[in-house]
Design a protein around this motif. Structure first.
Motif, PDB file in Angstrom:
ATOM      1  N   UNK A   1       0.962  -1.209  -0.091  1.00  0.00           N
ATOM      2  CA  UNK A   1       0.005   0.016  -0.080  1.00  0.00           C
ATOM      3  C   UNK A   1       0.865   1.303  -0.001  1.00  0.00           C
ATOM      4  N   UNK A   2       2.090   0.979   0.754  1.00  0.00           N
ATOM      5  CA  UNK A   2       2.833   2.279   0.663  1.00  0.00           C
ATOM      6  C   UNK A   2       3.590   2.679  -0.842  1.00  0.00           C
ATOM      7  N   UNK A   3       3.711   1.534  -1.350  1.00  0.00           N
ATOM      8  CA  UNK A   3       4.474   1.755  -2.737  1.00  0.00           C
ATOM      9  C   UNK A   3       3.417   1.954  -3.665  1.00  0.00           C
ATOM     10  N   UNK A   4       1.975   1.789  -3.438  1.00  0.00           N
ATOM     11  CA  UNK A   4       1.097   2.286  -4.216  1.00  0.00           C
ATOM     12  C   UNK A   4       0.433   3.615  -3.800  1.00  0.00           C
ATOM     13  N   UNK A   5       1.030   4.333  -2.804  1.00  0.00           N
ATOM     14  CA  UNK A   5       0.635   5.621  -2.283  1.00  0.00           C
ATOM     15  C   UNK A   5      -0.717   5.840  -2.139  1.00  0.00           C
ATOM     16  N   UNK A   6      -1.261   4.984  -1.341  1.00  0.00           N
ATOM     17  CA  UNK A   6      -2.755   4.781  -1.066  1.00  0.00           C
ATOM     18  C   UNK A   6      -2.778   5.424   0.276  1.00  0.00           C
ATOM     19  N   UNK A   7      -2.645   6.748   0.401  1.00  0.00           N
ATOM     20  CA  UNK A   7      -2.652   7.447   1.588  1.00  0.00           C
ATOM     21  C   UNK A   7      -4.452   7.741   1.812  1.00  0.00           C
ATOM     22  N   UNK A   8      -5.119   8.014   1.013  1.00  0.00           N
ATOM     23  CA  UNK A   8      -6.542   8.283   1.087  1.00  0.00           C
ATOM     24  C   UNK A   8      -7.296   7.085   1.379  1.00  0.00           C
ATOM     25  N   UNK A   9      -6.864   5.981   0.888  1.00  0.00           N
ATOM     26  CA  UNK A   9      -7.710   4.865   0.720  1.00  0.00           C
ATOM     27  C   UNK A   9      -7.974   4.147   2.286  1.00  0.00           C
ATOM     28  N   UNK A  10      -9.077   3.724   2.414  1.00  0.00           N
ATOM     29  CA  UNK A  10      -9.697   3.186   3.736  1.00  0.00           C
ATOM     30  C   UNK A  10      -9.633   1.579   3.371  1.00  0.00           C
ATOM     31  N   UNK A  11      -8.931   0.913   4.235  1.00  0.00           N
ATOM     32  CA  UNK A  11      -8.762  -0.595   4.239  1.00  0.00           C
ATOM     33  C   UNK A  11      -9.124  -1.354   5.554  1.00  0.00           C
ATOM     34  N   UNK A  12      -9.936  -2.395   5.765  1.00  0.00           N
ATOM     35  CA  UNK A  12     -10.407  -2.977   6.837  1.00  0.00           C
ATOM     36  C   UNK A  12      -9.061  -3.847   6.943  1.00  0.00           C
ATOM     37  N   UNK A  13      -9.438  -4.787   8.082  1.00  0.00           N
ATOM     38  CA  UNK A  13      -8.364  -5.612   8.453  1.00  0.00           C
ATOM     39  C   UNK A  13      -8.031  -6.804   7.545  1.00  0.00           C
ATOM     40  N   UNK A  14      -9.378  -7.390   6.986  1.00  0.00           N
ATOM     41  CA  UNK A  14      -9.148  -8.169   6.032  1.00  0.00           C
ATOM     42  C   UNK A  14      -8.688  -7.938   4.677  1.00  0.00           C
TER      43      UNK A  14
ATOM     44  N   UNK B   1      -6.394  -5.365   4.344  1.00  0.00           N
ATOM     45  CA  UNK B   1      -5.174  -5.353   4.461  1.00  0.00           C
ATOM     46  C   UNK B   1      -4.367  -6.829   4.459  1.00  0.00           C
ATOM     47  N   UNK B   2      -5.061  -7.818   4.820  1.00  0.00           N
ATOM     48  CA  UNK B   2      -4.447  -9.181   4.732  1.00  0.00           C
ATOM     49  C   UNK B   2      -4.240  -9.514   3.188  1.00  0.00           C
ATOM     50  N   UNK B   3      -5.400  -9.364   2.398  1.00  0.00           N
ATOM     51  CA  UNK B   3      -4.989  -9.675   1.131  1.00  0.00           C
ATOM     52  C   UNK B   3      -4.223  -8.656   0.406  1.00  0.00           C
ATOM     53  N   UNK B   4      -4.253  -7.586   0.774  1.00  0.00           N
ATOM     54  CA  UNK B   4      -3.060  -6.629   0.241  1.00  0.00           C
ATOM     55  C   UNK B   4      -1.705  -7.076   0.056  1.00  0.00           C
ATOM     56  N   UNK B   5      -1.396  -8.039   1.149  1.00  0.00           N
ATOM     57  CA  UNK B   5      -0.093  -8.998   0.973  1.00  0.00           C
ATOM     58  C   UNK B   5      -0.129  -9.662  -0.002  1.00  0.00           C
ATOM     59  N   UNK B   6      -0.989 -10.053  -0.736  1.00  0.00           N
ATOM     60  CA  UNK B   6      -1.083 -10.916  -1.840  1.00  0.00           C
ATOM     61  C   UNK B   6      -1.000 -10.144  -3.303  1.00  0.00           C
TER      62      UNK B   6
ATOM     63  N   UNK C   1     -11.430  -5.465  -2.375  1.00  0.00           N
ATOM     64  CA  UNK C   1     -10.061  -4.565  -2.521  1.00  0.00           C
ATOM     65  C   UNK C   1      -9.913  -4.474  -4.115  1.00  0.00           C
ATOM     66  N   UNK C   2     -10.342  -5.493  -4.918  1.00  0.00           N
ATOM     67  CA  UNK C   2      -9.973  -5.655  -6.354  1.00  0.00           C
ATOM     68  C   UNK C   2     -10.786  -4.329  -7.046  1.00  0.00           C
ATOM     69  N   UNK C   3     -12.056  -3.803  -6.326  1.00  0.00           N
ATOM     70  CA  UNK C   3     -12.788  -2.833  -6.793  1.00  0.00           C
ATOM     71  C   UNK C   3     -12.020  -1.534  -6.477  1.00  0.00           C
ATOM     72  N   UNK C   4     -11.421  -1.373  -5.272  1.00  0.00           N
ATOM     73  CA  UNK C   4     -10.830  -0.187  -4.854  1.00  0.00           C
ATOM     74  C   UNK C   4      -9.470  -0.005  -5.733  1.00  0.00           C
ATOM     75  N   UNK C   5      -8.862  -1.190  -6.019  1.00  0.00           N
ATOM     76  CA  UNK C   5      -7.629  -0.951  -6.795  1.00  0.00           C
ATOM     77  C   UNK C   5      -7.766  -1.064  -8.269  1.00  0.00           C
ATOM     78  N   UNK C   6      -8.936  -0.987  -8.763  1.00  0.00           N
ATOM     79  CA  UNK C   6      -9.226  -1.224 -10.139  1.00  0.00           C
ATOM     80  C   UNK C   6      -8.415  -0.206 -11.060  1.00  0.00           C
TER      81      UNK C   6
END
Length: 376
Positions: free
Chosen positions: A49-62, A64-69, A171-176
């Protein structure tokens, strides 16, 4: 108040307080246990998320877990130019996936018929380049590539797996634009049975429900990509959601010529090396077989040098220490070594008969899969 009544009230208070403390204590320990299990995954997710510069994007715990993939295009080194023999599939993927994801304004119409399919399936025998094709698609598309692992989705706590599956799609919809990739999709979304475990059945139902919900979203630039070498084991409802299917089979003569040319591009070959003869002798071999054959051929001159220069090897042992293997020559040490060029006899074709058998067996399986599709 009677002393006996007071004693009963005090005992009751202590019992209730003990039960409350035990409940919250157990709940706290369980939440910490689950948090420690996913801590490494969440840390990777934060780094992505830091590399994607997603400062204003709100992610829940789940999420954040999937973001690792999530795999970023910059982390993938495979391109379409490194894949030989699959030009037709590459062109189709460009036109039906990459262009709609990156240029949605060109694929809008009142009819709603334009756009990328919501599901694609790459199927074929092992070693033919399905996973490599998926990596190249992640690189060339520039989309967020969510490489879903079944071990990440499965959780020992009831209901958590369904929440993780929901997080994949949210997460896919937020990162599309995004691609959800499931390798060996038959292991996760195989044909449902009445004897199937309840957890597995609910996971599949949740996945399909969210998939359909994603398909109804206007302008959602998300594609689910699956790869398998057992297409007949995939549930029929999943196949319906993957209308674009590509058979990645054993390469033909022209495809093998292209693959070998790419693999041997930087190799030193003897003058007059007949690559056409090599192509003719490798019928039925997969791309993985060809790569292993070229690797074994490339190491033969080095083996000959090692066996015929024991003095040099002894010097290497003295420089590197007794604990090192004599075969572990570094790049600096082999820079001045002159190895002979590769000849046709260096390419051992020990796996040809196995490859022929594999291709024939899979052709039968492909015929059955085609028959099943026509019946559906």
């Amino acid at each position: 108040m009677q002393p006996q009544t007071r004693k009963i009230l005090i005992d009751t208070f202590y019992i209730v307080a003990t039960q409350i403390l035990a409940y919250y204590g157990i709940r706290y320990m369980l939440s910490n246990a689950r948090g420690s299990e996913n801590q490494g995954q969440k840390e990777r997710g934060k780094a992505v998320a830091k590399r994607l510069n997603l400062k204003g994007l709100q992610l829940n715990d789940y999420e954040n877990t999937i973001m690792g993939e999530v795999i970023l295009p910059d982390d993938v080194t495979v391109t379409f130019g490194q894949i030989g023999g699959l030009d037709d599939i590459i062109q189709d993927l460009n036109e039906s996936v990459i262009y709609p994801l990156n240029h949605p304004e060109l694929f809008t119409s009142p009819s709603g018929l334009l756009g990328s399919p919501k599901g694609l399936l790459l199927y074929g025998p092992p070693g033919c380049g399905k996973t490599m094709m998926a990596k190249a698609l992640a690189k060339e598309s520039g989309a967020a590539f969510i490489n879903v692992h079944l071990s990440t989705l499965q959780d020992k706590w009831f209901g958590e797996s369904n929440r993780l599956i929901r997080a994949v799609f949210s997460l896919a919809e937020k990162l599309q634009p995004a691609i959800i990739f499931i390798d060996e999709i038959d292991a996760f979304l195989r044909t449902r049975q009445s004897t199937e475990h309840e957890v597995s059945a609910t996971m599949k139902a949740e996945f399909m429900t969210l998939w359909d919900g994603l398909m109804s979203s206007e302008g959602a630039r998300v594609v689910v990509l699956g790869a398998t070498n057992r297409p007949n084991d995939i549930d029929a409802a999943i196949l319906r959601r993957m209308p674009k299917r590509f058979l990645v089979g054993p390469p033909g003569p022209e495809q093998r010529h292209q693959i070998l040319s790419i693999m041997l591009k930087n190799a030193e070959l003897e003058d007059g090396f007949d690559i056409n003869a090599l192509v003719r002798s490798t019928g039925g071999m997969t791309g993985s077989d060809l790569k292993e054959m070229c690797r074994n051929a490339a190491i033969r001159p080095l083996r000959e040098y090692i066996r015929t220069n024991p003095v040099e090897l002894q010097r290497h042992k003295e420089r590197g220490g007794a604990g090192e293997s004599t075969a572990q020559l570094t790049t600096e040490e082999t820079a001045g070594v002159k190895l002979r060029p590769l000849v046709l006899t260096d390419f051992e074709l020990t796996s040809v008969h196995h490859a022929h058998a594999l291709g024939q067996a899979y052709n039968l399986g492909d015929d059955l899969f085609s028959l099943r599709e026509s019946l559906d």
